[in-house]
Design a protein around this motif. Structure first.
Motif, PDB file in Angstrom:
ATOM      1  N   SER A 113       0.839  -1.190   0.000  1.00  0.00           N
ATOM      2  CA  SER A 113       0.000   0.000   0.000  1.00  0.00           C
ATOM      3  C   SER A 113       0.881   1.250   0.000  1.00  0.00           C
ATOM      4  O   SER A 113       2.032   1.212   0.447  1.00  0.00           O
ATOM      5  CB  SER A 113      -0.930   0.003   1.220  1.00  0.00           C
ATOM      6  N   PHE A 114       0.331   2.341  -0.508  1.00  0.00           N
ATOM      7  CA  PHE A 114       1.087   3.584  -0.583  1.00  0.00           C
ATOM      8  C   PHE A 114       0.113   4.745  -0.422  1.00  0.00           C
ATOM      9  O   PHE A 114      -0.786   4.925  -1.244  1.00  0.00           O
ATOM     10  CB  PHE A 114       1.827   3.685  -1.921  1.00  0.00           C
ATOM     11  N   SER A 129       6.325  11.369   2.244  1.00  0.00           N
ATOM     12  CA  SER A 129       6.051  10.558   3.427  1.00  0.00           C
ATOM     13  C   SER A 129       4.724   9.834   3.278  1.00  0.00           C
ATOM     14  O   SER A 129       3.818  10.285   2.575  1.00  0.00           O
ATOM     15  CB  SER A 129       6.019  11.439   4.677  1.00  0.00           C
ATOM     16  N   ASP A 130       4.600   8.693   3.956  1.00  0.00           N
ATOM     17  CA  ASP A 130       3.388   7.880   3.932  1.00  0.00           C
ATOM     18  C   ASP A 130       2.616   8.115   5.222  1.00  0.00           C
ATOM     19  O   ASP A 130       3.118   7.851   6.317  1.00  0.00           O
ATOM     20  CB  ASP A 130       3.756   6.396   3.788  1.00  0.00           C
ATOM     21  N   SER A 131       1.384   8.583   5.088  1.00  0.00           N
ATOM     22  CA  SER A 131       0.590   8.951   6.259  1.00  0.00           C
ATOM     23  C   SER A 131       0.071   7.747   7.035  1.00  0.00           C
ATOM     24  O   SER A 131      -0.349   7.892   8.181  1.00  0.00           O
ATOM     25  CB  SER A 131      -0.598   9.818   5.834  1.00  0.00           C
ATOM     26  N   GLY A 158       3.612   9.466   8.745  1.00  0.00           N
ATOM     27  CA  GLY A 158       4.558  10.403   8.163  1.00  0.00           C
ATOM     28  C   GLY A 158       3.877  11.674   7.678  1.00  0.00           C
ATOM     29  O   GLY A 158       2.857  11.625   6.988  1.00  0.00           O
ATOM     30  N   GLN A 159       4.446  12.817   8.037  1.00  0.00           N
ATOM     31  CA  GLN A 159       3.894  14.109   7.626  1.00  0.00           C
ATOM     32  C   GLN A 159       4.984  14.921   6.934  1.00  0.00           C
ATOM     33  O   GLN A 159       5.662  14.411   6.068  1.00  0.00           O
ATOM     34  CB  GLN A 159       3.321  14.829   8.852  1.00  0.00           C
ATOM     35  N   GLY A 160       5.163  16.187   7.316  1.00  0.00           N
ATOM     36  CA  GLY A 160       6.077  17.058   6.600  1.00  0.00           C
ATOM     37  C   GLY A 160       7.539  16.686   6.742  1.00  0.00           C
ATOM     38  O   GLY A 160       7.956  16.077   7.737  1.00  0.00           O
ATOM     39  N   THR A 161       8.331  17.060   5.749  1.00  0.00           N
ATOM     40  CA  THR A 161       9.784  16.856   5.762  1.00  0.00           C
ATOM     41  C   THR A 161      10.469  18.122   5.261  1.00  0.00           C
ATOM     42  O   THR A 161       9.878  18.915   4.524  1.00  0.00           O
ATOM     43  CB  THR A 161      10.217  15.678   4.864  1.00  0.00           C
ATOM     44  N   ALA A 162      11.728  18.295   5.654  1.00  0.00           N
ATOM     45  CA  ALA A 162      12.531  19.413   5.158  1.00  0.00           C
ATOM     46  C   ALA A 162      13.998  19.023   5.230  1.00  0.00           C
ATOM     47  O   ALA A 162      14.492  18.639   6.288  1.00  0.00           O
ATOM     48  CB  ALA A 162      12.273  20.690   5.963  1.00  0.00           C
TER      49      ALA A 162
END
Length: 295
Positions: A113-114, A129-131, A158-162
């Motif tokens: 799943s994705f 990211s995978d929620s 998984g949420q925001g990334t920087a």
């Protein structure tokens, strides 16, 4: 670490209330793009907004990020479980749009799943990211596949990334576990603790300006903009918009001179059967100086 004083934001756009659920925001410094989730549309806004893309069913646009190097807009397209107004599916996609809205690329995780929830783009890489599984993927140099940076089920949501300025560490938000960092050379994943020894949970969107990171807290109502200063195993944070109402915020983007925030997305009312907006979703701007301090 002492962080700078509070500032007052300004509403620079109000999205038409017919777009009931607004999630993502991105900008190249001139055009502002937003995602309208329920009608599967991506809007481009300057003095007015227009629809530039409607995603193919069953996909809905969530977070978006402008990739200045590739000159394209990355969109997390999904149909996640648990949203009454959306028919769930097993696999979403990371979609690249041209600035005018043409679909250039559609990519998914290699298997299983994705459910892509958020995306960031920097000179050092594109990350999604995978929620549902907490996984974080990096776009391959070819631009046509995803490689796991954090494997599925290590995190939870998984949420925001920087990416940091050196391109070595990825700051991420896991909604349930907290804000953390991944060393891209070793793959080591660390949850960073607050001064009180607890994780900083409930962070959704994330953006970076210089060495300062900004996150959207929406774990309770009203939400807040949180300014985060990460260290090796810990972080400090504050709320630079104290006194400003962010009733239902989701995403934040840095356009090179200011932060842009979706301040009232509509998620708080999505489970109501007669969900209709009487007022549009505001996009607010917080100007920043060259050293990333509020002006």
């Amino acid at each position: 670490m002492a962080l700078a004083a509070a500032v007052q934001p300004q509403t620079i756009l109000t999205i038409d209330p017919k777009h009931r659920l607004v999630e993502g925001v991105a900008s190249d410094g001139e055009t502002i793009w937003v995602s309208s989730v329920l009608d599967r549309q991506v809007l481009a806004c300057r003095s007015a907004c227009r629809v530039i893309a409607t995603l193919p069913a069953p996909l809905h646009p969530f977070a978006i990020a402008w990739d200045n190097g590739r000159k394209r807009l990355w969109v997390t397209a999904d149909c996640p479980p648990g949203v009454p107004a959306i028919k769930a599916c097993e696999r979403g996609a990371l979609i690249a749009l041209s600035p005018g809205g043409k679909i250039l690329t559609r990519i998914a995780a290699p298997s299983g799943s994705f459910h892509p929830g958020d995306v960031s783009a920097a000179p050092g890489g594109v990350f999604v990211s995978d929620s549902q599984t907490g996984a974080i993927y990096q776009l391959a140099k070819s631009g046509y596949s995803l490689t796991p940076v954090v494997p599925p089920n290590v995190g939870k949501s998984g949420q925001g990334t920087a990416l940091d300025a050196e391109g070595k560490r990825l700051i991420f938000a896991d909604y349930s576990q907290g804000v953390g960092v991944v060393d891209l050379a070793t793959g080591a994943r660390t949850i960073l603790m607050r001064p009180d020894g607890k994780p900083l949970r409930g962070i959704d969107g994330v953006a970076r300006c210089g060495t300062v990171y900004f996150g959207i807290y929406n774990g309770s109502s009203p939400g807040a903009l949180v300014r985060i200063a990460p260290a090796d195993a810990s972080l400090t944070f504050d709320q630079p918009l104290a006194g400003t109402s962010l009733p239902d915020p989701t995403q934040v983007a840095f356009d090179g001179r200011r932060l842009l925030i979706v301040a009232d997305s509509g998620w708080a009312a999505i489970e109501k059967a007669d969900f209709k907006r009487n007022a549009g979703s505001p996009i607010i701007a917080v100007p920043l100086s060259e050293d990333c301090k509020p002006e």
